[in-house]
Structure formats: C-alpha cells, structure tokens
Design a protein around this motif. Structure first.
Motif, PDB file in Angstrom:
ATOM      1  N   SER A 274      75.529 106.950  21.710  1.00  0.00           N
ATOM      2  CA  SER A 274      76.412 107.701  20.816  1.00  0.00           C
ATOM      3  C   SER A 274      76.072 107.321  19.377  1.00  0.00           C
ATOM      4  N   GLN A 275      76.184 108.269  18.479  1.00  0.00           N
ATOM      5  CA  GLN A 275      75.984 107.944  17.061  1.00  0.00           C
ATOM      6  C   GLN A 275      77.018 106.926  16.587  1.00  0.00           C
ATOM      7  N   GLU A 276      78.133 106.870  17.309  1.00  0.00           N
ATOM      8  CA  GLU A 276      79.197 105.947  16.901  1.00  0.00           C
ATOM      9  C   GLU A 276      79.069 104.565  17.536  1.00  0.00           C
ATOM     10  N   PHE A 277      78.059 104.357  18.386  1.00  0.00           N
ATOM     11  CA  PHE A 277      77.906 103.013  18.977  1.00  0.00           C
ATOM     12  C   PHE A 277      77.763 101.989  17.840  1.00  0.00           C
ATOM     13  N   MET A 278      78.529 100.910  17.905  1.00  0.00           N
ATOM     14  CA  MET A 278      78.562  99.950  16.792  1.00  0.00           C
ATOM     15  C   MET A 278      77.586  98.811  17.043  1.00  0.00           C
ATOM     16  N   HIS A 279      76.292  99.090  16.735  1.00  0.00           N
ATOM     17  CA  HIS A 279      75.267  98.075  17.040  1.00  0.00           C
ATOM     18  C   HIS A 279      75.457  96.787  16.264  1.00  0.00           C
ATOM     19  N   ASP A 280      75.950  96.893  15.030  1.00  0.00           N
ATOM     20  CA  ASP A 280      76.140  95.654  14.254  1.00  0.00           C
ATOM     21  C   ASP A 280      77.173  94.746  14.924  1.00  0.00           C
ATOM     22  N   ALA A 281      78.268  95.359  15.367  1.00  0.00           N
ATOM     23  CA  ALA A 281      79.308  94.566  16.027  1.00  0.00           C
ATOM     24  C   ALA A 281      78.744  93.966  17.316  1.00  0.00           C
ATOM     25  N   TRP A 282      77.986  94.770  18.059  1.00  0.00           N
ATOM     26  CA  TRP A 282      77.390  94.256  19.304  1.00  0.00           C
ATOM     27  C   TRP A 282      76.454  93.085  18.999  1.00  0.00           C
ATOM     28  N   ASN A 283      75.636  93.228  17.964  1.00  0.00           N
ATOM     29  CA  ASN A 283      74.712  92.138  17.610  1.00  0.00           C
ATOM     30  C   ASN A 283      75.478  90.866  17.253  1.00  0.00           C
ATOM     31  N   ARG A 284      76.575  91.041  16.534  1.00  0.00           N
ATOM     32  CA  ARG A 284      77.369  89.857  16.176  1.00  0.00           C
ATOM     33  C   ARG A 284      77.966  89.212  17.427  1.00  0.00           C
ATOM     34  N   PHE A 285      78.410  90.064  18.342  1.00  0.00           N
ATOM     35  CA  PHE A 285      78.980  89.562  19.601  1.00  0.00           C
ATOM     36  C   PHE A 285      77.931  88.746  20.361  1.00  0.00           C
ATOM     37  N   THR A 286      76.742  89.320  20.527  1.00  0.00           N
ATOM     38  CA  THR A 286      75.738  88.608  21.333  1.00  0.00           C
ATOM     39  C   THR A 286      75.217  87.382  20.591  1.00  0.00           C
ATOM     40  N   ASP A 287      75.173  87.442  19.261  1.00  0.00           N
ATOM     41  CA  ASP A 287      74.821  86.230  18.492  1.00  0.00           C
ATOM     42  C   ASP A 287      75.838  85.133  18.768  1.00  0.00           C
ATOM     43  N   TRP A 288      77.089  85.536  18.724  1.00  0.00           N
ATOM     44  CA  TRP A 288      78.164  84.563  18.967  1.00  0.00           C
ATOM     45  C   TRP A 288      78.031  83.927  20.351  1.00  0.00           C
ATOM     46  N   ASP A 497      90.216 100.739  19.197  1.00  0.00           N
ATOM     47  CA  ASP A 497      90.045  99.327  18.868  1.00  0.00           C
ATOM     48  C   ASP A 497      88.595  98.982  19.196  1.00  0.00           C
ATOM     49  N   SER A 498      87.748  98.988  18.179  1.00  0.00           N
ATOM     50  CA  SER A 498      86.310  98.837  18.412  1.00  0.00           C
ATOM     51  C   SER A 498      85.824  97.454  17.998  1.00  0.00           C
ATOM     52  N   GLY A 499      84.906  96.908  18.798  1.00  0.00           N
ATOM     53  CA  GLY A 499      84.249  95.661  18.431  1.00  0.00           C
ATOM     54  C   GLY A 499      85.052  94.395  18.692  1.00  0.00           C
ATOM     55  N   TYR A 500      85.930  94.441  19.671  1.00  0.00           N
ATOM     56  CA  TYR A 500      86.670  93.237  20.058  1.00  0.00           C
ATOM     57  C   TYR A 500      86.178  92.752  21.418  1.00  0.00           C
ATOM     58  N   ASP A 507      90.784  79.013  33.722  1.00  0.00           N
ATOM     59  CA  ASP A 507      91.594  77.909  34.252  1.00  0.00           C
ATOM     60  C   ASP A 507      93.071  78.052  33.900  1.00  0.00           C
ATOM     61  N   THR A 508      93.394  78.892  32.905  1.00  0.00           N
ATOM     62  CA  THR A 508      94.809  79.046  32.519  1.00  0.00           C
ATOM     63  C   THR A 508      95.252  80.506  32.451  1.00  0.00           C
ATOM     64  N   LEU A 509      94.303  81.432  32.478  1.00  0.00           N
ATOM     65  CA  LEU A 509      94.534  82.873  32.274  1.00  0.00           C
ATOM     66  C   LEU A 509      95.101  83.177  30.876  1.00  0.00           C
ATOM     67  N   GLU A 510      94.831  82.299  29.922  1.00  0.00           N
ATOM     68  CA  GLU A 510      95.161  82.573  28.519  1.00  0.00           C
ATOM     69  C   GLU A 510      94.077  83.477  27.933  1.00  0.00           C
ATOM     70  N   VAL A 511      94.480  84.301  26.974  1.00  0.00           N
ATOM     71  CA  VAL A 511      93.523  85.234  26.365  1.00  0.00           C
ATOM     72  C   VAL A 511      93.370  84.919  24.877  1.00  0.00           C
ATOM     73  N   THR A 512      92.126  84.904  24.396  1.00  0.00           N
ATOM     74  CA  THR A 512      91.903  84.891  22.949  1.00  0.00           C
ATOM     75  C   THR A 512      91.039  86.108  22.644  1.00  0.00           C
ATOM     76  N   VAL A 513      91.222  86.661  21.469  1.00  0.00           N
ATOM     77  CA  VAL A 513      90.455  87.866  21.142  1.00  0.00           C
ATOM     78  C   VAL A 513      89.472  87.530  20.028  1.00  0.00           C
ATOM     79  N   GLN A 514      88.208  87.827  20.242  1.00  0.00           N
ATOM     80  CA  GLN A 514      87.188  87.639  19.211  1.00  0.00           C
ATOM     81  C   GLN A 514      86.894  89.005  18.601  1.00  0.00           C
ATOM     82  N   LYS A 515      86.843  89.046  17.284  1.00  0.00           N
ATOM     83  CA  LYS A 515      86.621  90.323  16.603  1.00  0.00           C
ATOM     84  C   LYS A 515      85.232  90.317  15.974  1.00  0.00           C
ATOM     85  N   PHE A 516      84.493  91.374  16.195  1.00  0.00           N
ATOM     86  CA  PHE A 516      83.125  91.425  15.686  1.00  0.00           C
ATOM     87  C   PHE A 516      82.875  92.620  14.771  1.00  0.00           C
ATOM     88  N   ALA A 517      83.908  93.380  14.502  1.00  0.00           N
ATOM     89  CA  ALA A 517      83.710  94.563  13.650  1.00  0.00           C
ATOM     90  C   ALA A 517      84.554  94.426  12.382  1.00  0.00           C
TER      91      ALA A 517
END
Ligand code: D5M
Ligand code: FE
Ligand code: ZN
Length: 517
Positions: A274-288, A497-500, A507-517
């Motif tokens: 898609s033209q809207e695919f957010m490659h920068d956010a994806w790159n940041r995610f995989t870098d992380w 909600d894009s790039g999260y 071990d606890t089923l706690e959730v944290t959200v990482q944002k990349f966009a």
C-alpha cells in the motif's frame, strides 16, 4: 553511505541481493564504521554468496583490529553506538529512508536468544483440513456442530427441552431451551421477540422491555447460541423470558503464564504494497527489536493483512505501491528479514491476504510460503490457537469486529474501544457469530470458529485501532496497524492507530505499548 541501525543494514544488504546472519548484522551495526565494514564484508564474501556470514564480517573486523592496535575489546562485545545519522536514498527496501532512526545514545544490541527455552504449539490449524464443498448440507452440518458444541456449554445450566417438545406443552408452565438465535424483532409495544432454533424446530421468546434482560437484547447477534428460561403464555404459543445464559468465559478463569520473564510483540495489518505502508515506523520497530531494550521479546505474532493485496475494495488500485500480489509478498518478506532471526514468528492470514476470503481461512499456500521462507515463520490458519510457553493465544484477524461494532450500541462496542467488541466474541464463545453479513463463512463439517477452549490472550487486528483490556481474566488485544489512513478510511472517519507494537509480558500478561510512528 551512512548506515544506522540493524534494520537499515539488513535493507542495504537486501538491496544488494544478500541475506545476512543475525550476528553478522549485529557485528556491522556495532562497528565504528558500519558502512565501511559492510562494504568490505561484501568484498570478503565468496563470489555468488547469497548470505553474508558472520565469518565474513569477522574477517574484516579482525583485519581492522590488526591495523588498529588500540582496539583491544573483543569486537562482538563492543557496545560503541553506531554514530552516523545521515539519510540514504536507497537504504530501505522501499527505496526511501529520509527519516533517520533515532541514534541519540544508541542502546546496546541484544544478546542472542537461547532457542531451547522457546516453545510454540498450534492446536487447531485447519490448513489443509478444509472439507466443505459449499453445498447446502455443509451449512446444515456447520450449524449443527455449532449448536452441539456451544449448546454443550449451556445444557447443564438450564432445564431445557427441544423446540418441538415445547410446542406440545400446555400453557403456563416453566420452560427452558438452548438454541441458535434465528431472528430478533421488536414488537409494536416495544418488547422484543427472539426466535430460537434447535435441531428440531423453532420457538418464539418474548423479552419484555422493562425486564432485567431487556438491556442484553441489543447485543444479540443472529446465529449465536444461547439459552433461555421463562414461562409459557396461557395459550402456550410463546414464552416470556425470565433469564438468559451465554456460553461465556467463566469468571473464575485463571490464565496460565510463562515461567520466566519473556515477552511477545503482537501486531497485525502490515499492509506492505500500500502507498500508506509506514516503512519508517516498521524500520524503527525492527531496529528496536535488535536492541537490549527488546532483549525479552522472543516472539512476534502477526494477526493478518501482511500485504495490501489487490482487488480487495473498489478503486484500491489507486493506492497501491506494488501492483503484483507476489511482489507484495516478496517485499513483505524483505521487511520480515529485518526482524532478528532468533525471534519466533507466527502468522495468520487476513482479508487482504492471498487466501480464500471465507473463514476459517487456511494458512498461506506453498507458493507464498516459498516466498516467505527466510524467517522460518509458522504459518497457520485464521483463526488458530497458538500456545507460547504455556500461554494460549487465540489469533483471529477480526473481520467480524466490523459487524459487532455496526450491530451493537456504541457504549458496548466501538472502533475507539476495539477490545470491548472482542469481549462480546468471548462471551458468545465464537469469533464470527453472525453468518451472511460482512463476514463470509465457509461451511465445513465442523465449526472452526468456535472458541472451544478459553484462551489466555485473544489477539485480533483488522479494524486498525489499538485497544486492550481484560474480560474475565482473558487479555483481549486489538493491535493497530502499520498503514497510515487511506482515502476510504478518511471518507468514513476511521482514524487508524498506526505504528504501535503492544508488547505482552508472558509471565504476568501485562501490556506495554511501544510507539514507532
Ligand atoms: O480493514 C481496515 C478497517 O477499515 C476495517 O474496519 C474495515 C474498514 N474498511 C477499509 N476499507 C473499507 C472499504 N472499502 N469498505 C468497507 N470497509 C472498509 P482492512 O481489512 O485493513 O481493509
Ligand atoms: Fe487491515
Ligand atoms: Zn483486515
């Protein structure tokens, strides 16, 4: 050529026709001069090599050390941050790369994982098990199976009788029935008439507008299974509802947890192509993912819509960046290679993927698997129950959520709170109760869409909104997307909600959200 971050390095290698060992990438990323090391490692690699090996990089680094006697640390333990911050027009598979990945005080790379501690089991992958021929008998069989199995969760709770037996009863008595919701109508005086169907016939049940159960009528969907108890009218033609029962998740459900600190990233709706695919956010995610911060992330679960697909919606082609479906999967596969090789990946298809649209959707066919072999991901059906280190995760793409949100009042289910719509699927113990609307169902001998075992985590996507919460101790997560707002979404006011990346502690089923966009 400035390079920063493992994802960029993988992209650069890919654009030159190389896959790389995970450790090779880490070594390049942590070198003083990543770009130079990459160039020399490619020179050092055997001619026609398809994979850049750790040895190739070590050869280069050792040669460097020989000429720089001051560098005494072992190269692999070096944690100097890669320093370059420039941009590279060809650093990513997308051919762009104008947003530099954050480099300020670069985190240390993660250390390799111990695969012997990782475990994944898939319980109900229906890939290759499809029996349906689309004949009328298959529809009958799938609904009979649904009534049998979901009804089984209710029969012990009510004193029930078959519809035909109720039809033959005298008026005035107490009665119970387990059935599929066949029809829901409001009456002229504002009461509700619900027709239940079982294997023998149908019977009408009346919910009075001022009774306790009236506020549950607006959450009923056709074809869901429930039980009712009530009193027969004097002429025995109808029953007045006193109570309603849903298959539901017991309130006492105790989720299982992993017995060590380990995390899973739950994502969906990548929409590569898609033209809207957010490659920068994806790159940041995989870098992380390559950093020490993500050391405990050992699993990546992707709940459908890997690619944008073709011909999914009218005029969709105007927003395509890649028009060939196989090219879309090739590109997706390149993006997947940016994920550290020691993460375990599980993927199910969604409505944009190149498998049948009707649910259950089998996992990708051989051609597509061939394209995506690089990461050795587990490719299973939609839905599938995936157990990760003892924690069961029901993965379902989520097309039925559109229907739940459309049918239920906003306070019970909305795009802003997608997890609340998921609660209703858990309560109905079925991922796609209503047949024939948006949600296309393939008739099979067995209803694969029943939530037979209570999962510890329920993971969906599709509506491109991030939301999570607990329902009777089950963690429901809808995981957002990697696609910016499309013209269609703009026209109907869907604000994705894009790039999260929601990260779950197993071990606890706690959730944290990482944002990349
Ligand atoms: O779905 C993304 C979300 O947007 C989901 O809630 C459906 C909705 N959507 C997107 N495009 C359309 C069209 N053209 N018609 C109806 N609903 C749509 P996804 O599966 O990623 O397209
Ligand atoms: Fe999607
Ligand atoms: Zn979708």
């Amino acid at each position: 050529m400035p390079l920063e971050g493992p994802a960029r390095i993988v992209s650069e290698l890919t654009s030159r026709g190389y896959n790389a060992d995970r450790e090779a990438v880490t070594l390049i990323a942590t070198a003083d001069d990543p770009a130079g090391v990459l160039e020399r490692a490619i020179d050092a690699a055997p001619e026609n090599a398809l994979v850049l090996r750790t040895e190739d990089v070590r050869t280069v680094l050792d040669a460097q050390t020989d000429t720089q006697p001051a560098a005494t640390e072992p190269t692999s333990a070096r944690q100097d941050p890669p320093v370059s911050t420039g941009t590279s027009p060809d650093a990513s598979p997308q051919g762009e790369g104008s947003t530099p990945v954050e480099t300020g005080g670069s985190p240390a790379p993660r250390t390799p994982l111990d695969p012997s501690r990782q475990s994944i089991d898939v319980a109900n992958d229906m890939t290759g098990q499809s029996t349906g021929t689309g004949e009328y008998e298959d529809f009958v069989a799938v609904f009979r199976d649904r009534l049998e199995r979901l009804g089984g969760k209710l029969r012990g709770r009510v004193n029930h009788r078959p519809a035909t037996a109720i039809q033959a009863m005298p008026g005035g008595g107490e009665v119970g029935m387990v059935g599929l919701v066949n029809d829901i109508r409001s009456t002229a005086s504002g009461h509700w008439l619900i027709e239940l169907e079982d294997a023998t016939g149908t019977f009408p049940w009346l919910v009075m507008k001022d009774r306790d159960y009236a506020d549950l009528v607006d959450e009923l969907l056709c074809d869901e299974v429930l039980a009712m108890e009530g009193t027969l009218s004097d002429d025995a033609g109808i029953a007045f509802v006193d109570s309603m029962y849903f298959p539901d998740v017991p309130r006492t459900h105790q989720p299982s947890t992993a017995d060590r600190h380990v995390q899973a990233a739950l994502i969906s709706d990548v929409h590569v192509g898609s033209q809207e695919f957010m490659h920068d956010a994806w790159n940041r995610f995989t870098d992380w993912l390559h950093t020490e911060d993500a050391q405990h992330v050992e699993y990546l679960l992707i709940a459908g819509d890997m690619v944008e697909g073709v011909g999914i919606y009218p005029n969709q082609d105007e927003e395509l960046d890649i028009i060939d479906i196989y090219d879309q999967y090739e590109r997706f596969s390149e993006y997947l290679k940016q994920v550290p090789g020691d993460l375990e990946i599980v993927m199910i298809p969604g409505n944009h993927d190149a498998v049948r649209l009707a649910e259950p959707q089998p996992g990708f066919d051989e051609n597509l698997r061939e394209i995506m072999t690089a990461h050795d991901a587990q490719i299973v059906s939609n839905p599938a129950m995936v157990t990760v280190e003892g924690v069961s995760v029901l993965m379902y793409h989520g097309v039925s959520l559109d229907e739940v949100i459309a049918e239920l009042p906003a306070e019970k289910a909305s795009y802003d709170d997608p997890h609340k719509a998921m609660y209703h699927l858990l309560k109905k113990r079925h991922v796609a109760p209503q047949f024939g609307g948006h949600t296309r169902l393939a008739p099979e001998e067995k209803d694969h869409l029943i939530i037979d075992e209570v999962p510890d985590i329920f993971h969906t996507g599709h509506v491109h909104k991030l939301g999570f919460g607990k329902y009777h101790n089950v963690l429901a997560i809808n995981s957002g997307c990697w696609q910016a707002q499309t013209d269609f979404q703009k026209s109907v006011n869907i604000d994705p909600d894009s790039g999260y990346a929601p990260i779950v502690d197993l071990d606890t089923l706690e959730v944290t959200v990482q944002k990349f966009a």
